[in-house]
Design a protein around this motif. Structure first.
Motif, PDB file in Angstrom:
ATOM      1  N   VAL A 186       0.636  -1.125   0.162  1.00 30.25           N
ATOM      2  CA  VAL A 186       0.010   0.062  -0.042  1.00 30.25           C
ATOM      3  C   VAL A 186       0.981   1.300   0.156  1.00 30.25           C
ATOM      4  O   VAL A 186       0.446   2.141  -0.668  1.00 30.25           O
ATOM      5  CB  VAL A 186      -1.018  -0.145   1.265  1.00 30.25           C
ATOM      6  CG1 VAL A 186      -0.081  -0.039   2.588  1.00 30.25           C
ATOM      7  CG2 VAL A 186      -1.999   1.101   0.933  1.00 30.25           C
ATOM      8  N   ASP A 187       2.068   1.247   0.795  1.00 29.17           N
ATOM      9  CA  ASP A 187       2.954   2.538   0.750  1.00 29.17           C
ATOM     10  C   ASP A 187       3.367   2.630  -0.865  1.00 29.17           C
ATOM     11  O   ASP A 187       3.579   3.786  -1.055  1.00 29.17           O
ATOM     12  CB  ASP A 187       4.062   2.079   1.579  1.00 29.17           C
ATOM     13  CG  ASP A 187       3.582   2.114   3.191  1.00 29.17           C
ATOM     14  OD1 ASP A 187       2.777   2.796   3.472  1.00 29.17           O
ATOM     15  OD2 ASP A 187       4.434   1.470   3.853  1.00 29.17           O
ATOM     16  N   MET A 188       3.786   1.702  -1.408  1.00 31.34           N
ATOM     17  CA  MET A 188       4.226   1.888  -2.845  1.00 31.34           C
ATOM     18  C   MET A 188       3.347   2.676  -3.649  1.00 31.34           C
ATOM     19  O   MET A 188       3.560   3.475  -4.328  1.00 31.34           O
ATOM     20  CB  MET A 188       4.773   0.511  -3.356  1.00 31.34           C
ATOM     21  CG  MET A 188       6.051  -0.070  -2.561  1.00 31.34           C
ATOM     22  SD  MET A 188       6.009  -1.725  -3.268  1.00 31.34           S
ATOM     23  CE  MET A 188       6.510  -1.641  -4.799  1.00 31.34           C
ATOM     24  N   VAL A 189       2.039   2.394  -3.533  1.00 29.56           N
ATOM     25  CA  VAL A 189       1.076   2.987  -4.280  1.00 29.56           C
ATOM     26  C   VAL A 189       0.387   4.102  -3.820  1.00 29.56           C
ATOM     27  O   VAL A 189      -0.170   4.890  -4.564  1.00 29.56           O
ATOM     28  CB  VAL A 189      -0.160   1.865  -4.779  1.00 29.56           C
ATOM     29  CG1 VAL A 189       0.399   0.529  -5.584  1.00 29.56           C
ATOM     30  CG2 VAL A 189      -0.853   1.513  -3.438  1.00 29.56           C
ATOM     31  N   SER A 190       0.552   4.294  -2.672  1.00 28.04           N
ATOM     32  CA  SER A 190       0.129   5.575  -1.926  1.00 28.04           C
ATOM     33  C   SER A 190       0.955   6.911  -2.407  1.00 28.04           C
ATOM     34  O   SER A 190       0.530   8.007  -2.449  1.00 28.04           O
ATOM     35  CB  SER A 190       0.013   5.356  -0.254  1.00 28.04           C
ATOM     36  OG  SER A 190      -1.034   4.567  -0.014  1.00 28.04           O
TER      37      SER A 190
END
Length: 284
Positions: free
Chosen positions: A55-59
């Protein structure tokens, strides 16, 4: 960028992105290989093995897209989530998913719905996650993210169907994920055809069957699908694909009329300029 601009931008990305997506022929009858055996048809998405996407990568890119002002509330909720107990985490995950939905960023929303579903195993959470992963796949051309999105979508809908085997939304979503590369394209098409047999006006199934028909060069079938949709509701995406299908069939007048309707639905100068170029090409 405000929320209205984000909605416009997302719509333009989707309908113009098809120009990148369309030439891949994943649904046509495969030719024989050199050994005389039928060659396997390539999956529509031609995705690579999935990397571990978080999720951090896409956020991070999603926040860049929406700007600091709209990202501020999300940043605050993320900070709370990091410190939250197991009991408090689901409420924060719901809020984060909804905030990402509000700004048309399906990728991070998908991961929060997925976290909820994995913990509580509820049908609607799996459906929400799967739909967002399919949307995220549709919106990105990032070859790192694509395989993860399509595989996570398939997992979500498979789990939803375990809980509710006759869910048409589940079958539609799984069919889309299969065609996009989670399995064989024809498996996905079969699921979508099963859905429209039971629900002939199903919006999502008809839209995707129309798009997949375009991809395999079956433009007459595509026209029929998009006209079924537009008889229900005038929307930009099927109108644009209808125009493209008419263009491929050499039906210039019909294509121009549909393109003009697109301009009325999407008062965006960059998009209008692109549409004017298509119309000029048809008039020459």
């Amino acid at each position: 960028m405000n929320k209205k601009q984000i909605v416009v931008s997302a719509a333009v990305v989707v309908i113009m992105g098809y120009l990148y997506w369309l030439p891949v022929k994943g649904l046509v009858k495969p030719k024989d290989d050199k050994n005389g055996k039928p060659a396997m048809a390539a999956s529509a998405g031609a995705v690579k093995p999935a990397a571990n996407v978080t999720v951090d990568m896409v956020s991070a890119p999603a926040k860049a897209a929406i700007g600091d002002a709209l990202a501020a509330k999300i940043n605050g909720l993320e900070a709370q989530l990091k410190k939250a107990s197991d009991a408090d985490a689901p409420s924060l995950q719901v809020q984060l998913a909804k905030h990402w939905d509000d700004v048309n960023q399906p990728a991070p929303a998908a991961f929060y719905y997925q976290a909820l579903a994995r913990k509580e195993n509820k049908v609607q959470d799996w459906i929400n996650a799967g739909n967002r992963f399919n949307d995220a796949y549709k919106l990105t051309q990032d070859t790192l993210f694509q395989p993860a999105f399509v595989n996570d979508a398939a997992e979500a809908f498979q789990n939803a169907l375990k809980l509710q085997p006759e869910s048409l939304e589940g079958k539609t979503g799984l069919g889309i994920a299969y065609v996009n590369g989670a399995a064989g394209p024809m498996q996905g098409i079969a699921l979508l055809l099963e859905v429209v047999k039971k629900d002939p006006k199903n919006w999502n199934a008809n839209l995707n069957l129309g798009m997949f028909a375009m991809k395999s060069g079956q433009y007459e079938k595509a026209v029929s699908r998009f006209k079924t949709l537009l008889a229900q509701k005038q929307e930009l995406e099927p109108t644009f694909y209808l125009a493209e299908s008419y263009k491929q069939l050499g039906m210039k007048k019909e294509a121009i009329d549909a393109y003009q309707k697109c301009k009325e639905m999407m008062p965006d100068p960059v998009f209008s300029q692109r549409i004017d170029g298509y119309i000029k090409e048809l008039n020459n």
